[in-house]
Design an enzyme around this catalytic site. Sequence first.
Site, PDB file in Angstrom:
ATOM      1  N   TYR A   1       8.349  14.685   6.609  1.00 50.42           N
ATOM      2  CA  TYR A   1       9.117  13.490   6.239  1.00 50.42           C
ATOM      3  C   TYR A   1       9.375  13.508   4.741  1.00 50.42           C
ATOM      4  O   TYR A   1       8.501  13.887   3.953  1.00 50.42           O
ATOM      5  CB  TYR A   1       8.358  12.216   6.628  1.00 50.42           C
ATOM      6  CG  TYR A   1       8.137  12.129   8.120  1.00 50.42           C
ATOM      7  CD1 TYR A   1       9.160  11.705   8.963  1.00 50.42           C
ATOM      8  CD2 TYR A   1       6.931  12.522   8.681  1.00 50.42           C
ATOM      9  CE1 TYR A   1       8.970  11.666  10.342  1.00 50.42           C
ATOM     10  CE2 TYR A   1       6.729  12.486  10.060  1.00 50.42           C
ATOM     11  CZ  TYR A   1       7.754  12.061  10.884  1.00 50.42           C
ATOM     12  OH  TYR A   1       7.572  12.035  12.241  1.00 50.42           O
TER      13      TYR A   1
ATOM     14  N   ASP B   1      -8.676  17.398   4.570  1.00 50.58           N
ATOM     15  CA  ASP B   1      -8.258  16.924   3.250  1.00 50.58           C
ATOM     16  C   ASP B   1      -7.080  17.789   2.778  1.00 50.58           C
ATOM     17  O   ASP B   1      -7.238  18.995   2.559  1.00 50.58           O
ATOM     18  CB  ASP B   1      -9.441  17.028   2.276  1.00 50.58           C
ATOM     19  CG  ASP B   1      -9.029  16.660   0.861  1.00 50.58           C
ATOM     20  OD1 ASP B   1      -7.882  16.222   0.655  1.00 50.58           O
ATOM     21  OD2 ASP B   1      -9.876  16.820  -0.038  1.00 50.58           O
TER      22      ASP B   1
ATOM     23  N   TYR C   1       6.436  10.842  -7.772  1.00 46.49           N
ATOM     24  CA  TYR C   1       6.455  10.869  -6.300  1.00 46.49           C
ATOM     25  C   TYR C   1       7.721  11.578  -5.806  1.00 46.49           C
ATOM     26  O   TYR C   1       7.650  12.467  -4.945  1.00 46.49           O
ATOM     27  CB  TYR C   1       6.393   9.427  -5.771  1.00 46.49           C
ATOM     28  CG  TYR C   1       6.647   9.284  -4.288  1.00 46.49           C
ATOM     29  CD1 TYR C   1       5.714   9.718  -3.352  1.00 46.49           C
ATOM     30  CD2 TYR C   1       7.831   8.702  -3.818  1.00 46.49           C
ATOM     31  CE1 TYR C   1       5.954   9.579  -1.986  1.00 46.49           C
ATOM     32  CE2 TYR C   1       8.075   8.555  -2.457  1.00 46.49           C
ATOM     33  CZ  TYR C   1       7.136   9.000  -1.545  1.00 46.49           C
ATOM     34  OH  TYR C   1       7.376   8.865  -0.199  1.00 46.49           O
TER      35      TYR C   1
ATOM     36  N   THR D   1      12.171  11.495   1.551  1.00 45.19           N
ATOM     37  CA  THR D   1      12.456  10.164   1.042  1.00 45.19           C
ATOM     38  C   THR D   1      13.751  10.082   0.234  1.00 45.19           C
ATOM     39  O   THR D   1      14.203  11.092  -0.328  1.00 45.19           O
ATOM     40  CB  THR D   1      11.265   9.726   0.145  1.00 45.19           C
ATOM     41  OG1 THR D   1      11.624   8.578  -0.605  1.00 45.19           O
ATOM     42  CG2 THR D   1      10.870  10.810  -0.847  1.00 45.19           C
TER      43      THR D   1
ATOM     44  N   ALA E   1       1.023  11.924   3.508  1.00 46.82           N
ATOM     45  CA  ALA E   1       1.659  12.092   2.196  1.00 46.82           C
ATOM     46  C   ALA E   1       0.913  11.266   1.168  1.00 46.82           C
ATOM     47  O   ALA E   1       0.217  10.304   1.515  1.00 46.82           O
ATOM     48  CB  ALA E   1       3.116  11.641   2.244  1.00 46.82           C
TER      49      ALA E   1
ATOM     50  N   THR F   1       1.568   8.558  -1.051  1.00 43.68           N
ATOM     51  CA  THR F   1       2.690   7.590  -1.076  1.00 43.68           C
ATOM     52  C   THR F   1       2.513   6.480  -2.121  1.00 43.68           C
ATOM     53  O   THR F   1       3.317   5.547  -2.148  1.00 43.68           O
ATOM     54  CB  THR F   1       2.866   6.934   0.316  1.00 43.68           C
ATOM     55  OG1 THR F   1       1.612   6.377   0.722  1.00 43.68           O
ATOM     56  CG2 THR F   1       3.346   7.921   1.351  1.00 43.68           C
TER      57      THR F   1
ATOM     58  N   GLY G   1      -1.646   6.626   8.909  1.00 41.96           N
ATOM     59  CA  GLY G   1      -0.536   6.053   8.153  1.00 41.96           C
ATOM     60  C   GLY G   1       0.432   5.314   9.069  1.00 41.96           C
ATOM     61  O   GLY G   1       0.270   5.311  10.295  1.00 41.96           O
ATOM     62  N   GLN G   2       1.435   4.703   8.485  1.00 48.97           N
ATOM     63  CA  GLN G   2       2.398   3.917   9.277  1.00 48.97           C
ATOM     64  C   GLN G   2       3.116   4.790  10.316  1.00 48.97           C
ATOM     65  O   GLN G   2       3.201   4.430  11.495  1.00 48.97           O
ATOM     66  CB  GLN G   2       3.458   3.302   8.361  1.00 48.97           C
ATOM     67  CG  GLN G   2       2.931   2.321   7.352  1.00 48.97           C
ATOM     68  CD  GLN G   2       4.067   1.563   6.695  1.00 48.97           C
ATOM     69  OE1 GLN G   2       4.454   0.497   7.158  1.00 48.97           O
ATOM     70  NE2 GLN G   2       4.622   2.119   5.632  1.00 48.97           N
TER      71      GLN G   2
HETATM   72  N1  LIG Z   1       6.502   4.243   3.169  1.00 46.76           N
HETATM   73  C1  LIG Z   1       7.761   4.397   2.794  1.00 46.76           C
HETATM   74  O1  LIG Z   1       8.429   3.442   2.362  1.00 46.76           O
HETATM   75  C2  LIG Z   1       8.436   5.737   2.935  1.00 46.76           C
HETATM   76  C3  LIG Z   1       9.786   5.854   2.585  1.00 46.76           C
HETATM   77  C4  LIG Z   1      10.411   7.087   2.718  1.00 46.76           C
HETATM   78  C5  LIG Z   1       9.709   8.174   3.196  1.00 46.76           C
HETATM   79  N2  LIG Z   1       8.390   8.043   3.496  1.00 46.76           N
HETATM   80  C6  LIG Z   1       7.657   9.235   3.945  1.00 46.76           C
HETATM   81  O2  LIG Z   1       7.258   9.026   5.300  1.00 46.76           O
HETATM   82  C7  LIG Z   1       6.020   9.698   5.545  1.00 46.76           C
HETATM   83  C8  LIG Z   1       5.029   8.735   6.165  1.00 46.76           C
HETATM   84  O3  LIG Z   1       4.886   7.615   5.287  1.00 46.76           O
HETATM   85  P1  LIG Z   1       3.941   6.380   5.657  1.00 46.76           P
HETATM   86  O4  LIG Z   1       4.644   5.151   5.204  1.00 46.76           O
HETATM   87  O5  LIG Z   1       3.481   6.491   7.071  1.00 46.76           O
HETATM   88  O6  LIG Z   1       2.732   6.669   4.647  1.00 46.76           O
HETATM   89  P2  LIG Z   1       1.291   5.992   4.611  1.00 46.76           P
HETATM   90  O7  LIG Z   1       1.247   4.809   5.516  1.00 46.76           O
HETATM   91  O8  LIG Z   1       0.965   5.841   3.161  1.00 46.76           O
HETATM   92  O9  LIG Z   1       0.372   7.119   5.244  1.00 46.76           O
HETATM   93  C9  LIG Z   1       0.128   8.318   4.577  1.00 46.76           C
HETATM   94  C10 LIG Z   1      -1.092   8.960   5.213  1.00 46.76           C
HETATM   95  O10 LIG Z   1      -1.366  10.158   4.478  1.00 46.76           O
HETATM   96  C11 LIG Z   1      -2.767  10.282   4.380  1.00 46.76           C
HETATM   97  N3  LIG Z   1      -3.184  11.067   3.216  1.00 46.76           N
HETATM   98  C12 LIG Z   1      -2.899  10.834   1.923  1.00 46.76           C
HETATM   99  N4  LIG Z   1      -3.533  11.733   1.147  1.00 46.76           N
HETATM  100  C13 LIG Z   1      -4.230  12.546   1.990  1.00 46.76           C
HETATM  101  C14 LIG Z   1      -5.095  13.650   1.787  1.00 46.76           C
HETATM  102  N5  LIG Z   1      -5.387  14.122   0.567  1.00 46.76           N
HETATM  103  N6  LIG Z   1      -5.616  14.249   2.879  1.00 46.76           N
HETATM  104  C15 LIG Z   1      -5.357  13.794   4.120  1.00 46.76           C
HETATM  105  N7  LIG Z   1      -4.565  12.737   4.372  1.00 46.76           N
HETATM  106  C16 LIG Z   1      -4.001  12.116   3.312  1.00 46.76           C
HETATM  107  C17 LIG Z   1      -3.284   8.858   4.218  1.00 46.76           C
HETATM  108  O11 LIG Z   1      -4.625   8.844   4.615  1.00 46.76           O
HETATM  109  P3  LIG Z   1      -5.548   7.521   4.470  1.00 46.76           P
HETATM  110  O12 LIG Z   1      -5.073   6.600   5.561  1.00 46.76           O
HETATM  111  O13 LIG Z   1      -6.921   8.011   4.662  1.00 46.76           O
HETATM  112  O14 LIG Z   1      -5.270   6.986   3.086  1.00 46.76           O
HETATM  113  C18 LIG Z   1      -2.346   8.070   5.136  1.00 46.76           C
HETATM  114  O15 LIG Z   1      -2.894   7.903   6.423  1.00 46.76           O
HETATM  115  C19 LIG Z   1       5.582  10.292   4.203  1.00 46.76           C
HETATM  116  O16 LIG Z   1       5.991  11.629   4.127  1.00 46.76           O
HETATM  117  C20 LIG Z   1       6.360   9.483   3.184  1.00 46.76           C
HETATM  118  O17 LIG Z   1       6.599  10.209   1.989  1.00 46.76           O
HETATM  119  C21 LIG Z   1       7.735   6.846   3.402  1.00 46.76           C
END
Ligand SMILES: NC(=O)c1ccc[n+]([C@@H]2O[C@H](COP(=O)([O-])OP(=O)(O)OC[C@H]3O[C@@H](n4cnc5c(N)ncnc54)[C@H](OP(=O)(O)O)[C@@H]3O)[C@@H](O)[C@H]2O)c1
Length: 330
Positions: A112, A48, A141, A114, A72, A74, A22-23
């Site tokens: 993390y 998983d 969410y 939100t 997460a 997301t 993820g990011q």
């Molecule tokens: N993005 C935003 O704007 C934002 C804003 C506020 C807070 N946050 C929080 O920041 C954190 C990181 O966000 P991010 O932007 O890095 O999210 P992201 O890029 O969507 O990455 C989420 C990761 O979680 C993995 N994942 C999802 N379901 C899974 C499962 N069942 N088993 C194992 N892995 C799984 C995904 O795997 P795959 O790569 O295989 O799909 C992905 O690599 C999260 O807690 C999010 O809620 C994000």
Amino acid sequence: MSFSPFELLNQSKPVLIFGRDGQVGKALQVCFKDLQVPVVFLGRSDCDLTSEVSITRVLNQYQPQVIINAAAYTAVDKAESEFELAFAVNAKAPQIMANYIANLSNGIFVQYSTDYVFADTKQTPYLETDIAGPVDQLSVYGKSKLAGEEAIKNVFHLSKNVGCENHEYQFSRYFILRASWVYGDGSNFIRAMLRLAKECDELKVVADQIGVPTSAQWLAEVTIQMVTSRLESGIYHVVSDGETSWHGLAVFAIEAAASLDEGIKMKLENVRPISAIDYQMPARRPYNSRMNNQKLKMSFPQMSFSGQYPHWQEQVETYVKKYISSFLKS
Ligand SMILES: NC(=O)c1ccc[n+]([C@@H]2O[C@H](COP(=O)([O-])OP(=O)(O)OC[C@H]3O[C@@H](n4cnc5c(N)ncnc54)[C@H](OP(=O)(O)O)[C@@H]3O)[C@@H](O)[C@H]2O)c1
């Protein structure tokens, strides 16, 4: 001999990081590259998070002292029709991880969260002490992320294992880092806007939802600071200074990119502001996504991770430059 900021921790046990791809997971990989600390990054194929068996297996296998959960569910709009999946990943999985760490001595769990845990109960930036919700007005969410927060707090409080600042730790601690509008190496709003600015003549972007864009790289740097600090358990709002709307962010990013990429021809006046009412999405989003960052500033008065507290504009500018230059090279 080089200094490891992790020297306070048990070096024989690894830091276990979920969400490798993820990011934030990718940003954490950059940060950990130069640190002298055993670390294991896990992606979906390694574990998983919808499966308790799978999570327990990796916890027993690696026996971490520190867990950073950057994984997460997301997909904010899809979550409206995948309630169970969103809750399994965003609430149940962190609960299992928190439970593992809470039963250690001197462990740390980072989760993390939100701005979506808030539903417009305030006109000003939210404090960590503000009550989240109301739950019935949150997106699925938002509900699932809030349920994750509550589960972690309950696990640590029930185990009476909540480490406090400046103690010689025999207790474990948790940090819930709330961020907003995250952008990094992955799909995000800024990249979508830059792509559309190349492909379209006009864009309509919501101008009445206000928040703070958060750099995934900076969030990862703050995470390292938190893990190596003596701060007490709790929620921390990890956002930069300043605020903007989605429209303000789109205009700023396109303007920054246009000076570097000749392919971006869109005139800024053609990035039209609209109301969220005119851009209906399956999931409800907050109008006020602003979170107050005073607690974080007070926690790190020396601000050693950047020299100065960052403004979102300077971070977005840096991001756009880096993204465009790698994009142009490829
Ligand atoms: N993005 C935003 O704007 C934002 C804003 C506020 C807070 N946050 C929080 O920041 C954190 C990181 O966000 P991010 O932007 O890095 O999210 P992201 O890029 O969507 O990455 C989420 C990761 O979680 C993995 N994942 C999802 N379901 C899974 C499962 N069942 N088993 C194992 N892995 C799984 C995904 O795997 P795959 O790569 O295989 O799909 C992905 O690599 C999260 O807690 C999010 O809620 C994000």
